[in-house]
Scaffold this motif. Structure first.
Motif, mmCIF file in Angstrom:
data_model
loop_
_atom_site.group_PDB
_atom_site.id
_atom_site.type_symbol
_atom_site.label_atom_id
_atom_site.label_comp_id
_atom_site.label_asym_id
_atom_site.label_seq_id
_atom_site.Cartn_x
_atom_site.Cartn_y
_atom_site.Cartn_z
ATOM 1 N N ASN A 225 49.429 37.937 46.793
ATOM 2 C CA ASN A 225 49.452 36.507 46.417
ATOM 3 C C ASN A 225 50.174 36.270 45.087
ATOM 4 O OD1 ASN A 225 47.977 35.483 48.695
ATOM 5 N ND2 ASN A 225 46.122 36.359 47.798
ATOM 6 N N GLY A 226 51.176 37.121 44.841
ATOM 7 C CA GLY A 226 51.979 36.920 43.628
ATOM 8 C C GLY A 226 51.420 37.587 42.385
ATOM 9 N N ASN A 227 50.269 38.234 42.488
ATOM 10 C CA ASN A 227 49.696 38.943 41.331
ATOM 11 C C ASN A 227 50.335 40.329 41.211
ATOM 12 O OD1 ASN A 227 47.559 37.007 40.497
ATOM 13 N ND2 ASN A 227 46.815 37.384 42.582
ATOM 14 N N LEU A 228 50.742 40.659 40.012
ATOM 15 C CA LEU A 228 51.530 41.884 39.814
ATOM 16 C C LEU A 228 51.043 42.608 38.567
ATOM 17 C CD1 LEU A 228 54.094 43.426 40.775
ATOM 18 C CD2 LEU A 228 55.418 41.923 39.276
ATOM 19 N N GLY A 229 51.005 43.936 38.618
ATOM 20 C CA GLY A 229 50.567 44.697 37.443
ATOM 21 C C GLY A 229 51.394 45.955 37.221
ATOM 22 N N PHE A 230 51.512 46.335 35.956
ATOM 23 C CA PHE A 230 52.170 47.590 35.584
ATOM 24 C C PHE A 230 51.191 48.356 34.714
ATOM 25 C CE2 PHE A 230 55.407 44.370 36.284
ATOM 26 C CZ PHE A 230 56.167 44.996 37.266
ATOM 27 N N ARG B 294 50.453 34.705 39.736
ATOM 28 C CA ARG B 294 51.511 34.161 40.594
ATOM 29 C C ARG B 294 52.444 33.213 39.834
ATOM 30 N NH1 ARG B 294 48.505 31.441 45.334
ATOM 31 N NH2 ARG B 294 50.655 31.114 45.997
ATOM 32 N N ASP B 295 51.992 32.670 38.698
ATOM 33 C CA ASP B 295 52.845 31.777 37.891
ATOM 34 C C ASP B 295 53.570 32.538 36.780
ATOM 35 O OD1 ASP B 295 51.999 29.485 39.333
ATOM 36 O OD2 ASP B 295 50.105 29.527 38.200
ATOM 37 N N PRO C 174 40.454 40.470 39.638
ATOM 38 C CA PRO C 174 39.336 40.946 40.466
ATOM 39 C C PRO C 174 39.647 42.371 40.950
ATOM 40 C CG PRO C 174 40.017 38.736 41.118
ATOM 41 C CD PRO C 174 41.039 39.223 40.127
ATOM 42 N N LYS C 175 38.598 43.132 41.251
ATOM 43 C CA LYS C 175 38.779 44.565 41.535
ATOM 44 C C LYS C 175 39.772 44.838 42.658
ATOM 45 C CE LYS C 175 34.397 46.143 39.653
ATOM 46 N NZ LYS C 175 33.078 46.761 39.886
ATOM 47 N N GLU C 176 39.654 44.103 43.780
ATOM 48 C CA GLU C 176 40.554 44.391 44.913
ATOM 49 C C GLU C 176 41.994 43.995 44.576
ATOM 50 O OE1 GLU C 176 38.723 40.335 45.545
ATOM 51 O OE2 GLU C 176 38.043 42.324 44.902
ATOM 52 N N VAL C 177 42.163 42.941 43.755
ATOM 53 C CA VAL C 177 43.509 42.523 43.319
ATOM 54 C C VAL C 177 44.093 43.576 42.379
ATOM 55 C CG1 VAL C 177 44.810 40.748 42.049
ATOM 56 C CG2 VAL C 177 42.982 40.071 43.640
ATOM 57 N N GLU C 178 43.242 44.122 41.523
ATOM 58 C CA GLU C 178 43.671 45.178 40.591
ATOM 59 C C GLU C 178 44.207 46.394 41.350
ATOM 60 O OE1 GLU C 178 44.096 45.264 37.244
ATOM 61 O OE2 GLU C 178 42.450 46.379 36.339
ATOM 62 N N ILE C 179 43.482 46.785 42.401
ATOM 63 C CA ILE C 179 43.886 47.975 43.169
ATOM 64 C C ILE C 179 45.238 47.743 43.846
ATOM 65 C CG2 ILE C 179 43.284 49.272 45.268
ATOM 66 C CD1 ILE C 179 40.323 49.111 44.255
ATOM 67 N N ARG C 180 45.414 46.581 44.485
ATOM 68 C CA ARG C 180 46.703 46.329 45.130
ATOM 69 C C ARG C 180 47.815 46.172 44.087
ATOM 70 N NH1 ARG C 180 49.321 45.455 49.768
ATOM 71 N NH2 ARG C 180 47.442 45.710 51.031
ATOM 72 N N ALA C 181 47.512 45.543 42.959
ATOM 73 C CA ALA C 181 48.528 45.373 41.909
ATOM 74 C C ALA C 181 49.013 46.736 41.413
ATOM 75 C CB ALA C 181 47.961 44.557 40.750
ATOM 76 N N LEU C 182 48.085 47.672 41.272
ATOM 77 C CA LEU C 182 48.453 49.026 40.836
ATOM 78 C C LEU C 182 49.407 49.680 41.837
ATOM 79 C CD1 LEU C 182 48.006 51.741 39.191
ATOM 80 C CD2 LEU C 182 46.171 52.192 40.835
ATOM 81 N N ILE C 183 49.003 49.699 43.115
ATOM 82 C CA ILE C 183 49.798 50.399 44.133
ATOM 83 C C ILE C 183 51.153 49.720 44.328
ATOM 84 C CG2 ILE C 183 49.893 51.058 46.581
ATOM 85 C CD1 ILE C 183 47.928 52.714 44.838
ATOM 86 N N GLU C 184 51.152 48.401 44.438
ATOM 87 C CA GLU C 184 52.430 47.704 44.646
ATOM 88 C C GLU C 184 53.330 47.820 43.421
ATOM 89 O OE1 GLU C 184 51.387 44.403 48.082
ATOM 90 O OE2 GLU C 184 51.752 43.686 46.037
ATOM 91 N N GLY C 185 52.727 47.750 42.229
ATOM 92 C CA GLY C 185 53.525 47.880 41.010
ATOM 93 C C GLY C 185 54.170 49.252 40.907
ATOM 94 N N GLN C 186 53.405 50.297 41.240
ATOM 95 C CA GLN C 186 53.958 51.654 41.177
ATOM 96 C C GLN C 186 55.121 51.828 42.148
ATOM 97 O OE1 GLN C 186 50.613 54.416 41.632
ATOM 98 N NE2 GLN C 186 50.493 54.630 39.411
#
Length: 436
Positions: free
Chosen positions: A366-371, A390-391, A399-411
């Motif tokens: 949903n547009g959330n991204l992490g490095f 997303r903005d 949130p925990k599940e968003v954090e996990i996906r942000a980690l994997i997608e960011g990597q």
């Protein structure tokens, strides 16, 4: 008559491994010698010495030779039939270097089969502890090399990489500047791979193109040593390195030492050894368009590339399988340890829970991204946790599940972006990614 077989050797950081395969690629024998456990007299930790400055990291050369003696004796006592070996080759940890003292070629060539090899070679090395890939003590030599050739990008355009502290040219420059008399006593400089091949050949084995392109010294396009890089490191260096050769070159027959001591056929061929990273690309049998991703302590990407574009991050090496093409190598320090930390924080230390949380979120997050960089990253040079909503606004947590996906997608997004910077093209037919 016993069926023909082929030996593969791996002179890695912590152990020496051997594998024998038959003509159907079936494993018929394997064994290893663990340096710390099996050779305690060398007092290594993880196969290395970490010096008091914490930057200098070396390994004792004679430990590698003694490990070879030990593993061959183990094979002999197990009844292994050396006479059936048609050819052998192998890999060595990349960026380590070995310094042969003047006159060593005669000792190597005429080693007595009545003695273990390490006894014959004990006085052959002008540097007894080899600098290896973990060493980071050559920052000043790296700066000097980049300056001498017109900058980091220009060095990358010549050699495939900007100056790296573990790369052999910079290690040689350090030895020359600190111990010029030791450098002058050295008649040949090998990489760990060509050193290992030399032990079997009974002569100085050439450096192969692929491992040679991890030295900041080889012109990767012309496959010859760069005169400007050599001159920036030390005088008379070309003669000490010898002529580089394709990674699949047959170097010659095995040394008589092995026929006399172990019963190898005099016709057993020695094929050039290469670095461990190029060997991984060859062993994975990658083809153009393939990506191999090793998800380890550090994450590593191997790419087969036709037309590379050397950059300030990552490495371009000559392809060990096809000398006309290239391989790209990207290393990311925040690999499995980073994933394990987020697993512990967000999934109670359970990979099952981690996987369920990942599956519960949609691709794109949903547009959330992490490095996520707990330690200073190699590619890119960055540290810290950076989250964006997303903005495109920086936020302090997910949130925990968003954090996990942000980690994997960011990597994985970082892996793709940096691969494309090096010339990798993602075509419409989905490329094959192999996880190892």
């Amino acid at each position: 008559m016993a069926a023909p077989c082929y030996l593969g050797w791996d002179f890695s950081t912590q152990q020496l491994k051997v594998i024998a395969i038959d003509e159907q690629l079936r494993v018929v024998y394997e064994d290893n010698v663990h340096f710390d456990k099996d050779l305690p007299e060398f007092k290594t930790q993880g196969g290395v010495y970490i010096h008091s400055d914490r930057l200098t990291v070396t390994s004792p050369v004679l430990m590698w030779v003694k490990a070879l003696d030990m593993i061959l004796e183990k094979m002999k006592s197990s009844g292994f039939k050396f006479s059936q070996v048609r050819a052998l080759s192998g890999a060595g940890q990349q960026h380590g270097s070995v310094y042969w003292k003047k006159g060593s070629i005669e000792i190597l060539k005429n080693a007595s089969s009545k003695l273990p090899l390490h006894q014959s070679l004990k006085a052959c090395f002008s540097v007894s502890n080899s600098p290896i890939w973990m060493d980071s003590s050559t920052a000043s030599q790296c700066s000097a090399l980049e300056k001498a050739v017109g900058g980091a990008q220009h060095l990358a355009s010549i050699t495939g990489s900007r100056a790296y502290e573990r790369f052999t040219g910079n290690q040689i420059a350090k030895i020359y500047s600190q111990n010029p008399e030791v450098y002058m006593q050295t008649e040949r400089i090998s990489l760990v791979s060509s050193f290992a091949a030399s032990l079997f050949l009974g002569a100085y084995a050439p450096i192969d193109y692929s491992d040679g392109s991890g030295m900041n010294l080889l012109q990767i396009w012309e496959k010859v040593w760069s005169v400007s890089c050599l001159n920036a490191c030390a005088p008379g260096l070309e003669e000490k390195l010898g002529c580089p050769v394709p990674s699949h070159s047959v170097l010659g027959p095995i040394s008589p030492y092995y026929s006399q001591r172990y019963g190898f056929s005099p016709d057993c061929k020695i094929v050039a050894f290469t670095g461990d990273n190029p060997a991984s690309l060859a062993g994975m049998r990658l083809q153009e368009g393939d990506i191999a991703i090793s998800l380890g302590t550090s994450d590593t990407l191997f790419l087969w590339i036709q037309e590379p574009t050397p950059a300030l991050e990552g490495h371009i090496l000559c392809n060990p399988v096809d000398s006309q093409t290239y391989m790209a190598l990207l290393c990311f320090k925040n690999g499995s340890l980073m994933r394990e930390r987020i697993r512990d924080d967000c999934a109670s230390g359970s990979w099952d829970e981690f996987s369920k949380a990942l599956s519960s979120t949609v691709a794109g997050n949903n547009g959330n991204l992490g490095f996520y960089f707990d330690v200073m990253e190699i590619t890119p040079e960055a540290v810290g946790i950076h989250r964006f909503n997303r903005d495109n606004q920086k936020v302090s947590d997910f949130p925990k599940e968003v954090e996990i996906r942000a980690l994997i997608e960011g990597q994985f997004m970082a892996k793709r972006i940096h691969a494309e910077k090096l010339g990798y093209k993602v075509n419409s037919a989905a490329p094959k990614a192999r996880l190892i």
